[in-house]
Design an enzyme around this catalytic site. Structure first.
Site, PDB file in Angstrom:
ATOM      1  N   GLU A  38      -4.284  16.855 -13.121  1.00 35.12           N
ATOM      2  CA  GLU A  38      -4.037  18.240 -12.690  1.00 35.12           C
ATOM      3  C   GLU A  38      -2.532  18.468 -12.644  1.00 35.12           C
ATOM      4  OE1 GLU A  38      -5.938  18.344  -8.828  1.00 35.12           O
ATOM      5  OE2 GLU A  38      -4.323  17.199  -7.911  1.00 35.12           O
TER       6      GLU A  38
ATOM      7  N   ASP B 217       3.409  20.809  -4.400  1.00 39.52           N
ATOM      8  CA  ASP B 217       3.093  21.411  -5.709  1.00 39.52           C
ATOM      9  C   ASP B 217       4.270  22.220  -6.236  1.00 39.52           C
ATOM     10  OD1 ASP B 217       0.509  20.419  -5.219  1.00 39.52           O
ATOM     11  OD2 ASP B 217      -0.182  22.304  -4.362  1.00 39.52           O
TER      12      ASP B 217
END
Ligand code: FUB
Length: 490
Positions: free
Chosen positions: A235, A17
């Site tokens: 996302e 991420d």
């Protein structure tokens, strides 16, 4: 000669991420922190690595920057720090935004976005508070997940959100989140035109917590029949401002790819741009999902300009799940018309050049690892065995190499024929073929026998001089493991 590979952090580190940002001559990677062979996402506290923008070969960390327990809302049910982002506030301090989540993602959509603050990008952060309304109550518009922040010439913009297929359908997430978080009935949920799915944007006051604008959907959640239909937002919101344009980078519903969209405005009129990278090279040169060159799963990352060169930072999977993900990077080009072409995964991303053809290389820097039918393995531990990066006794190696497995390294700069020393072990019994690319013709073949301990074997390979891949292809019975290989002069 020192070089940098993919993954570019120490091989025992699992930082997915990634939000790369340059501050004062250093490139920082702000990301979640998975455990080696983890059982769920983000089991470790935040630890941020950085490197000088003049030397991308050497990434170091100053230790733990923030622990979930520092957040007063951390509980047994929601104790994992998910995908963060960091922005420099107008006061010159660094603000870390994140959301807590629970085991295997449970509860990740129900909490607030929280912030912590520090005087340096990678120092020890102090809890600041939750993102809130002007009256101090918890801000809850949309799904408060995967925050991304930008200091847009003094205006602090916060992006966040998630989207499940699709608002048109009454998906279980839509029902569950809307009823649980907002206390709404199905009738009320259905009558809200844009619902809570999709990427949202608000502005924040200089206290870095108080929302000062209405929350808006930056992309329509109604994707059917639109340019978004093939690659809808899922996302991993991330935002950059480049040459006066806003680039919104996100993980699509395909899950394994980072896509981008562009607008002249921060909060509307985004047009779909394309895929920047897929962690199975799906889409690259038309590659199909079923021909993915790695096990795929989540990916989440962004782009950053380092010393005049743009890069995409993304993550790959290891250990047969997507609970131990590792950060990789590749150079990208932003064309004059603002577009970004999809790039392939390589073993040499930040190196700036193909790898040299002498020296010892860890096997786990492979950029392709496939048995021809690799799974998409999001948010689970696969019960099926397939080739993967694994670890044990402090070593990282490739495990489950069975008949038909290809292990690829792109690219090397070969000067001609090389001797390759290969260190392996396991019950594999057969042959390892060496080629210059996936499914290409054999250049050499070496016998592999059953070995309990790490064992070396050597093979001479007539590479053509120039830039080339190096692939191993196993054919035989049993299952072998690969630790390293060494390229030597003849
Ligand atoms: O790391 C946990 C979650 O996985 C992130 O919040 C998502 O973006 C996905 O990468």
């Amino acid at each position: 000669m020192a070089q940098v590979f993919n993954p570019y952090l120490p091989l025992h580190e699992y930082i997915p991420d990634g939000e790369p940002h340059v501050f004062d001559g250093r490139i920082y990677l702000f990301g979640s922190h998975d455990a080696e062979n983890g059982d769920t996402f983000c089991m470790n506290p935040y630890e941020f690595y950085s490197a000088s923008i003049d030397d991308l070969r050497s990434w170091t960390s100053r230790g733990i920057s923030y622990k979930a327990e520092q957040d007063p809302m951390c509980s047994e049910k929601r104790k994992y720090l998910y995908a963060p982002d960091v922005v420099r506030g107008n006061d010159g301090r660094y603000y870390l935004y994140y959301a807590l989540s629970g085991y295997r993602g449970k509860g990740g959509y129900f909490g607030p976005i929280a912030a912590a603050v520090c005087d340096t990008p990678d120092g020890e952060y102090t809890y600041l508070g939750i993102v809130r309304n002007a009256d101090g109550s918890m801000f809850r518009e949309g799904i408060l997940f995967d925050p991304a922040v930008i200091n847009d010439e003094g205006t602090i913009r916060l992006y966040y959100g998630s989207q499940y297929p699709f608002p048109e359908k009454e998906s279980f997430v839509t029902r569950m989140v809307q009823s649980k978080l907002y206390g709404k009935t199905m009738e009320e949920i259905k009558s809200a035109p844009d619902g809570i799915m999709g990427p949202m944007c608000v502005t924040l006051a200089d206290d870095m917590l108080t929302v000062t604008s209405r929350a808006v959907h930056i992309i329509t959640p109604h994707v059917k029949g639109t340019e978004w239909e093939e690659h809808p937002f899922f996302e991993g919101a991330s935002i950059r401002r480049i040459n006066g344009l806003y680039y919104f980078i996100y993980s699509s519903l395909k899950n394994h790819e980072l896509c981008y969209a562009v607008s002249h405005y921060p909060d509307r009129d985004f047009t779909y741009g394309g895929t920047i990278i897929s962690n199975g090279d799906v889409g690259y040169n038309g590659r199909k999902e079923e021909d993915r060159l790695n096990a795929t799963g989540t990916t989440h990352g962004s782009i950053e300009c380092i010393n005049g060169q743009w890069y995409v930072f993304y993550h790959r999977l290891t250990h047969g799940s997507d609970y131990s993900r590792q950060s990789c990077a590749e150079p990208i080009t932003i064309a004059e018309d603002g577009s970004i072409a999809q790039v392939e995964m390589t073993s040499c991303g930040l190196n700036g050049a193909p790898l040299v053809d002498t020296g010892v290389y860890p096997a786990v820097i492979c950029c392709n690892l496939t048995n021809g039918h690799m799974p998409h393995s999001s948010n689970k531990k696969s019960k099926k065995k397939y080739p993967c990066v694994s670890s044990g006794s402090g070593q990282q190696f490739i495990a489950n190499i069975e008949n038909g497995t290809w292990i690829g390294y792109k690219y090397f700069s070969f000067t001609g024929t090389r001797k390759i020393r290969i260190r392996y072990r396991g019950t594999g019994d057969g042959f390892l073929t060496v080629t210059a690319g996936y499914q290409e013709k054999a250049l050499a073949r070496v016998r592999i026998g059953i070995r309990n301990n790490w064992t070396d074997t050597t093979v001479e390979v007539p590479f053509q001089a120039g830039k080339s891949g190096l692939f191993f292809h196993f054919e035989g019975t049993g299952s072998m493991e690969l630790l390293e290989f060494e390229l030597q002069n003849r």
